[in-house]
Design an enzyme around this catalytic site. Structure first.
Site, short mmCIF file in Angstrom:
data_model
loop_
_atom_site.label_atom_id
_atom_site.label_comp_id
_atom_site.label_asym_id
_atom_site.label_seq_id
_atom_site.Cartn_x
_atom_site.Cartn_y
_atom_site.Cartn_z
N ARG A 73 12.21 -3.02 -8.80
CA ARG A 73 10.78 -2.83 -9.01
C ARG A 73 10.52 -2.53 -10.48
O ARG A 73 11.33 -1.89 -11.15
CB ARG A 73 10.26 -1.66 -8.16
CG ARG A 73 10.42 -1.83 -6.66
CD ARG A 73 9.57 -2.93 -6.10
NE ARG A 73 8.15 -2.67 -6.29
CZ ARG A 73 7.41 -1.91 -5.48
NH1 ARG A 73 7.97 -1.31 -4.43
NH2 ARG A 73 6.13 -1.73 -5.70
N LYS A 124 4.32 5.28 4.83
CA LYS A 124 3.65 3.98 4.83
C LYS A 124 3.53 3.41 6.24
O LYS A 124 3.33 2.21 6.42
CB LYS A 124 4.41 3.01 3.92
CG LYS A 124 4.49 3.49 2.48
CD LYS A 124 5.25 2.53 1.59
CE LYS A 124 5.35 3.06 0.17
NZ LYS A 124 6.03 2.11 -0.74
N ARG A 174 14.00 8.91 10.25
CA ARG A 174 14.60 8.20 9.10
C ARG A 174 13.78 8.35 7.83
O ARG A 174 14.20 7.92 6.76
CB ARG A 174 14.76 6.71 9.43
CG ARG A 174 15.69 6.42 10.60
CD ARG A 174 16.02 4.95 10.70
NE ARG A 174 14.86 4.15 11.08
CZ ARG A 174 14.52 3.87 12.33
NH1 ARG A 174 15.22 4.36 13.34
NH2 ARG A 174 13.46 3.12 12.60
N PRO A 212 0.83 -1.21 0.00
CA PRO A 212 0.00 0.00 0.00
C PRO A 212 0.87 1.26 0.00
O PRO A 212 1.91 1.33 0.67
CB PRO A 212 -0.79 -0.12 1.31
CG PRO A 212 -0.81 -1.58 1.61
CD PRO A 212 0.52 -2.10 1.13
N GLU A 213 0.43 2.26 -0.75
CA GLU A 213 1.16 3.52 -0.78
C GLU A 213 0.60 4.46 0.28
O GLU A 213 -0.38 4.15 0.98
CB GLU A 213 1.11 4.11 -2.18
CG GLU A 213 1.68 3.13 -3.21
CD GLU A 213 2.11 3.75 -4.53
OE1 GLU A 213 2.37 4.97 -4.57
OE2 GLU A 213 2.20 3.00 -5.52
#
Length: 269
Positions: free
Chosen positions: A258, A52, A121, A2-3
């Site tokens: 990807r 996310k 981060r 999921p974005e």
């Protein structure tokens, strides 16, 4: 995976359903039982997202952090609460709703210091009011990596995934191989608000739509997109299909492990 719009949508739903009232928190599967017992019966103060990552805030040093990863899902419903089905990592029950979490990469209780370290981060999140786009530009403009890689780097921008990456590059005519340091500042100043608008639309609709009105099925007479991801897009998962703008066959290649998609005519090298 999921974005970011999905996590922000979940945060809004969970905040509306549970915030301000005591919540029963359990772990039918057992893997989250110890942490669940520390917040069980507490009032959920807020649910929020960064990129996310989803955070359920129960008070100082009591924040449940969830990262769905590739397989994590939430399901919910109204009482009566059913018996758990499958490996339910975390169950929430409160008010007029119950919610089950299955298969996340992370589900853990964190202190405020640990949450700050995690968020430290991450890059700015386009969907957060505290996002600083100038920080993103500073990283991109100094980098020898391609813009396509940088957009997927969660330490640069938090929440952008494969779909938003491919679609944003197409909408601005950028070839995936363009290096960050070669990206024009004026072009970036157009890309950021466009990304914010696309992701906000994703939160509202619960799916990713990136196609401009003049290229929608009802405007062009083409058939609507049929894909489990839903939404109307220009290039994502459209390999070999004609570009909605110029008709050129969409291409794909593996980039940073990807699949990346682009139109060789609308996004010239």
């Amino acid at each position: 995976m999921p974005e970011g719009h999905t996590l922000h949508r979940l945060a809004l739903l969970h905040h509306k359903a549970y915030a301000g009232s005591p919540v029963r928190v359990s772990s039918p599967q057992g893997r989250f039982s110890a942490d669940a017992s520390l917040v069980d019966g507490s009032v959920l103060e807020a649910a929020e997202a960064h990129g996310k990552h989803l955070f359920h805030v129960y008070g100082p040093d009591r924040v449940v952090h969830v990262h769905l990863g590739l397989y994590g899902t939430f399901t919910d419903g109204e009482p009566p609460v059913p018996e758990p089905v499958g490996q339910v990592r975390m169950r929430l029950v409160g008010g007029a709703q119950w919610t089950d979490l299955r298969g996340p990469t992370r589900c853990e209780l964190l202190t405020d210091v640990e949450v700050d370290a995690l968020r430290g981060r991450l890059g700015p999140d386009p969907l957060r009011a505290d996002a600083e786009p100038e920080r993103v530009w500073e990283r991109i403009s100094r980098s020898r990596s391609s813009v396509a890689v940088l957009l997927m780097d969660q330490s640069v921008i938090a929440g952008v995934g494969n779909v938003y990456r491919a679609e944003l590059l197409f909408r601005h005519g950028i070839h995936p191989s363009v290096l960050g340091r070669d990206l024009d500042r004026a072009l970036w100043d157009e890309m950021w608000p466009d990304l914010v608008a696309l992701m906000e639309l994703g939160v509202h609709r619960g799916r990713i739509d990136t196609v401009r009105d003049e290229h929608l099925p009802e405007a062009t007479g083409r058939a609507p997109r049929q894909d489990r991801h839903g939404g109307e897009v220009y290039v994502y998962r459209r390999t070999g299909m004609p570009c909605l703008v110029c008709g050129t066959a969409i291409r794909t290649e593996v980039l940073a492990a990807r699949n990346n998609y682009w139109c060789p005519t609308c996004q010239p090298a």
